[in-house]
Design an enzyme around this catalytic site. Structure first.
Site, PDB file in Angstrom:
ATOM      1  N   ASP A   2      47.886  37.109  57.129  1.00  0.00           N
ATOM      2  CA  ASP A   2      46.574  36.462  57.264  1.00  0.00           C
ATOM      3  C   ASP A   2      46.134  35.757  55.986  1.00  0.00           C
ATOM      4  O   ASP A   2      45.203  34.946  56.009  1.00  0.00           O
ATOM      5  CB  ASP A   2      45.520  37.492  57.667  1.00  0.00           C
ATOM      6  CG  ASP A   2      45.633  37.884  59.142  1.00  0.00           C
ATOM      7  OD1 ASP A   2      46.343  37.183  59.881  1.00  0.00           O
ATOM      8  OD2 ASP A   2      45.012  38.889  59.539  1.00  0.00           O
TER       9      ASP A   2
ATOM     10  N   LYS B  33      50.125  33.226  65.975  1.00  0.00           N
ATOM     11  CA  LYS B  33      48.729  33.602  65.709  1.00  0.00           C
ATOM     12  C   LYS B  33      47.812  32.757  66.609  1.00  0.00           C
ATOM     13  O   LYS B  33      48.257  32.210  67.623  1.00  0.00           O
ATOM     14  CB  LYS B  33      48.412  33.386  64.221  1.00  0.00           C
ATOM     15  CG  LYS B  33      49.185  34.312  63.301  1.00  0.00           C
ATOM     16  CD  LYS B  33      48.682  35.733  63.375  1.00  0.00           C
ATOM     17  CE  LYS B  33      49.360  36.632  62.354  1.00  0.00           C
ATOM     18  NZ  LYS B  33      48.838  38.012  62.404  1.00  0.00           N
TER      19      LYS B  33
END
Length: 446
Positions: free
Chosen positions: A332, A359
């Site tokens: 992330d 994602k």
């Protein structure tokens, strides 16, 4: 003379907010949860938990969670009431909610309609579906095999053993771990596959399970023998050499405060490094188990000045240089680091991030394309992103595409600190994880 730092309050951890809510909802009793993140993704998890039988009320800024009496309950599971609809678990675009809650619901009893927004229907679920089938759940796919939307029918985890890989996502394992204490027998979960990504997120799951008194042991294979080890001692996971023995303890209700989020703090840490004023971030635990605490180490390696003080984490403007960094444990952070890399004096190589392609968007491709708008050269080689910084176009306007991805919106905003007039096509997508982002960001650029 040193400039006064800009003070930023870190929002609550999204990862811990999901897991804390789930554990509280599975506990037999009432838990009080404070400082939980208020975001779109957490709202989805709340909705799924109440659909399964939990009660969640707000009082004095805290959530009062009354747990399910006997685990998640769905609609008709035994054919006696043909007109009873499956209980609806709507994920919208929250991948974390989807993976954790699907596995948790499967540990309960009933039928569950699992669906979300279109992007959620494109994200892979085969690994988790296969594991849940081995544990006794059945699936009826509405469109495409092993993808959402589907109806899942469960009577708890009826098998005592299951295998899962961490190649695509650690959330599959986290979901199984969270569900397993609800059984009436020990459940052994073994990690298989070729590689394991995002281990720190599993550590967060184990921490919440421990804090809510769910029983488990972690065993490492030493030669031909399995040996129990303290879970906090595990830093790297080798597939085939780690397994989890989860006890049928359920969860105890607990009063719990959620710590600050290193993922969402990463944009402000980067802003302190590449901007003109120091930034002091409050509410972060310097010894956190969150994998995205790695942003401190990554920016430090790039030459940033970072100090842990009694008041918070202080980061001061610095000249950054490029590095080579494996970000498999903290995917992330890649949008943040790729943006910061464009400010550096030499190239940065980010490796082991193939799982970014599944994602909210193909985040690997998105980072390469959007950062290249700043005159940096970017290149993707298999699971690696290379950023060769150019001359940042001070005074120019650049339209960035967010792809509806909160992390792209927040990380591309860093280019405002290079004097670029940044325009985002969908700035409200930050509501997914950080609704207050723009108010805090105004402190940085104001």
């Amino acid at each position: 003379m040193t400039k006064e730092p800009i003070i930023i309050n870190a929002p609550a951890s999204k990862s811990l907010s999901h897991r804390t809510l789930i554990a509280a909802a599975l506990a037999n009793g009432v838990s009080e949860v404070s400082s939980i993140l208020d975001s779109d993704d957490i709202t989805r998890t709340r909705g799924c938990l109440t659909a399964c039988g939990a009660k969640i009320d707000e009082k004095d800024g805290k959530l009062i969670v009354t747990g399910m009496e006997s685990g998640p309950k769905g609609g008709n599971a035994d054919g006696k009431h043909k007109d009873e609809e499956p209980h609806e678990l709507f994920m919208h675009e929250s991948g974390t909610t989807c993976r954790l809650m699907t596995a948790v619901a499967a540990a309960g009893y009933g039928s569950f309609k699992v669906h979300g927004a279109q992007r959620m229907h494109e994200r892979p679920m085969a690994e988790l579906v296969t594991a849940l089938q081995k544990l006794g759940s059945t699936f009826e796919f509405a469109e495409k095999e092993e993808f959402l939307p589907f109806i899942m029918t469960s009577k708890g985890y009826t098998s005592k053993k299951v295998e899962i890989t961490l190649e695509e996502s650690s959330q599959y394992l986290s979901g199984l771990l969270l569900g397993a204490p609800l059984t009436d027998h020990e459940t052994t979960i073994t990690v298989t596959g070729k590689k394991a990504v995002s281990w720190p997120y599993v550590a967060l799951t184990l921490r919440i399970m421990e804090d809510f008194k769910a029983g488990f042991e972690v065993e490492i294979k030493n030669g031909k023998k399995w040996e129990a080890v303290p879970w906090r001692s595990i830093k790297v996971v080798s597939p085939g050499k780690i397994r989890f023995i989860v006890k049928p303890t359920g969860y105890d209700p607990t009063h719990y405060r959620v710590e600050g989020d290193w993922s969402n703090a990463s944009y402000f840490l980067a802003a302190g490094a590449v901007g003109r004023r120091p930034v002091l971030i409050k509410g972060l635990a310097a010894d956190s188990l969150q994998g995205d605490r790695a942003i401190m180490d990554i920016l430090s390696q790039m030459g940033a000045s970072i100090k842990v003080t009694f008041d918070g984490i202080l980061i001061e403007p610095s000249t950054l240089h490029g590095i080579t960094v494996d970000m498999g444990r903290c995917p992330d952070l890649v949008p943040t680091v790729s943006a910061a890399a464009a400010f550096a004096t030499s190239p940065t190589t980010i490796t082991n991030v193939a799982h970014l392609r599944i994602k909210e968007t193909d985040r690997l491709e998105a980072c390469a394309l959007e950062v290249s708008r700043t005159q940096a050269e970017t290149e993707i080689v298999e699971d690696t992103l290379i950023i060769r910084p150019g001359r940042l176009p001070n005074g120019h306007a650049i339209d960035f595409t967010t792809y509806g991805d909160h992390r792209m919106a927040m990380s591309m905003s860093l280019f405002q600190l290079a004097g670029i007039d940044v325009t985002l096509d969908n700035p409200t997508c930050v509501n997914k994880s950080f609704p207050g982002f723009w108010d805090e960001w105004e402190k940085i650029i104001g």
